[in-house]
Design an enzyme around this catalytic site. Structure first.
Site, PDB file in Angstrom:
ATOM      1  N   TYR A   1       7.689 -35.676  14.870  1.00  0.00           N
ATOM      2  CA  TYR A   1       6.747 -34.927  13.717  1.00  0.00           C
ATOM      3  C   TYR A   1       6.377 -34.146  13.619  1.00  0.00           C
ATOM      4  O   TYR A   1       5.761 -33.778  15.155  1.00  0.00           O
ATOM      5  CB  TYR A   1       6.180 -35.724  12.717  1.00  0.00           C
TER       6      TYR A   1
ATOM      7  N   ASP B   1      -5.621 -38.313   3.525  1.00  0.00           N
ATOM      8  CA  ASP B   1      -4.504 -36.684   3.460  1.00  0.00           C
ATOM      9  C   ASP B   1      -5.024 -36.765   2.673  1.00  0.00           C
ATOM     10  O   ASP B   1      -5.637 -36.854   1.402  1.00  0.00           O
ATOM     11  CB  ASP B   1      -2.767 -37.270   3.602  1.00  0.00           C
TER      12      ASP B   1
END
Length: 205
Positions: A66, A80
Site C-alpha cells: 500500500y 481515518d
C-alpha cells in the site's frame, strides 16, 4: 466468462459495488474478489469470475502493498479522516519517519480499528460502535515486511505487509508513538500477491 480480472478500484466505490458493476456489464452472476478494499481507498482489487471463483480459497491470505498518507492533529472514530472527529491537539513534528516505520517492521499483535468488520462473539466491531456500545479491543497477528517513506514532508509512505494488516492502525500508532493524534488521509493498494497496480484496469477499460 472465466478468469481473473485485476481492477483499479476508484475511491468512492465499495468492493461490492465493483462486483455489482461487473455482474451487470457481463450479465453473469459468478464474480468474487480476494479481499475487500475500503470505499475511500483505491487500487488493486483482484476479481475472480466464472470457474476461477473456485480458487478463491487459495488467494484470500495473499500479501499486500500500500501507499498511505498520514494526517496529524486529530483523532477520528474510524482511524481515518472519513470518520467522526473525536479529539484535536497541536501537531508535534516527526523527526525521522523512516526510522519509526522501520521499528514497526516484523511480526506484531495489531490493535484492530473499532470501525471494522472483525467479529467478536459473532458480531462485527462496527455494529457495537453503531449501537453505542463499548467496543472491545481486538488484536490481529500480522507482519509488516518492509516500509519506505516516499514524501517525508507530506507523511506519505509505502508498506508491504501480510493479509489482515490495517493501514489505518499503522497511521494511528505512528501518531501515538510521536505524542500526536493522527489518522489515515489516503490509501492506494499497489499490490495483491503478484498482481500489481500497473496491470490493473479501470472500470471504463
Amino acid at each position: 466468462m472465466d478468469g481473473i480480472i485485476v481492477i483499479n478500484k476508484p475511491a468512492g466505490m465499495t468492493s461490492h459495488d465493483v462486483i455489482a458493476f461487473l455482474r451487470k456489464k457481463y450479465k453473469q452472476k459468478k464474480f468474487g474478489h480476494t479481499g475487500t478494499l475500503d470505499p475511500n481507498a483505491s487500487g488493486v482489487l483482484v476479481v475472480l469470475c466464472g470457474k476461477a471463483c473456485k480458487i478463491l480459497q487459495f488467494l484470500e491470505d495473499t500479501d499486500k502493498e500500500y501507499i498511505a498518507q498520514l494526517q496529524l492533529g486529530a483523532q477520528y472514530s474510524t482511524d481515518d479522516i472519513w470518520g467522526e472527529k473525536e479529539k484535536e491537539q497541536p501537531i508535534q513534528p516527526i523527526q525521522d519517519l523512516q526510522a519509526l516505520l522501520r521499528s514497526m517492521e516484523g511480526k506484531q499483535h495489531q490493535l484492530v480499528p473499532k470501525t471494522s468488520a472483525k467479529k467478536i462473539q459473532g458480531k462485527k466491531l462496527m455494529d457495537y460502535q453503531r449501537e453505542g456500545k463499548e467496543v472491545p479491543d481486538v488484536y490481529a497477528n500480522i507482519e509488516i515486511y518492509a516500509t519506505k517513506v516516499l514524501d517525508e514532508k507530506n507523511l506519505i509512505f509505502q508498506v508491504s505487509c501480510s493479509s489482515g494488516t490495517y493501514i489505518r492502525s499503522i497511521c494511528r500508532d505512528i501518531a501515538q508513538k510521536t505524542n500526536n493524534l493522527g489518522a489515515m488521509a489516503s490509501l492506494v493498494r499497489t499490490k495483491v500477491g503478484r498482481f500489481q497496480l500497473e496491470q490493473a484496469e479501470s472500470l471504463d477499460q
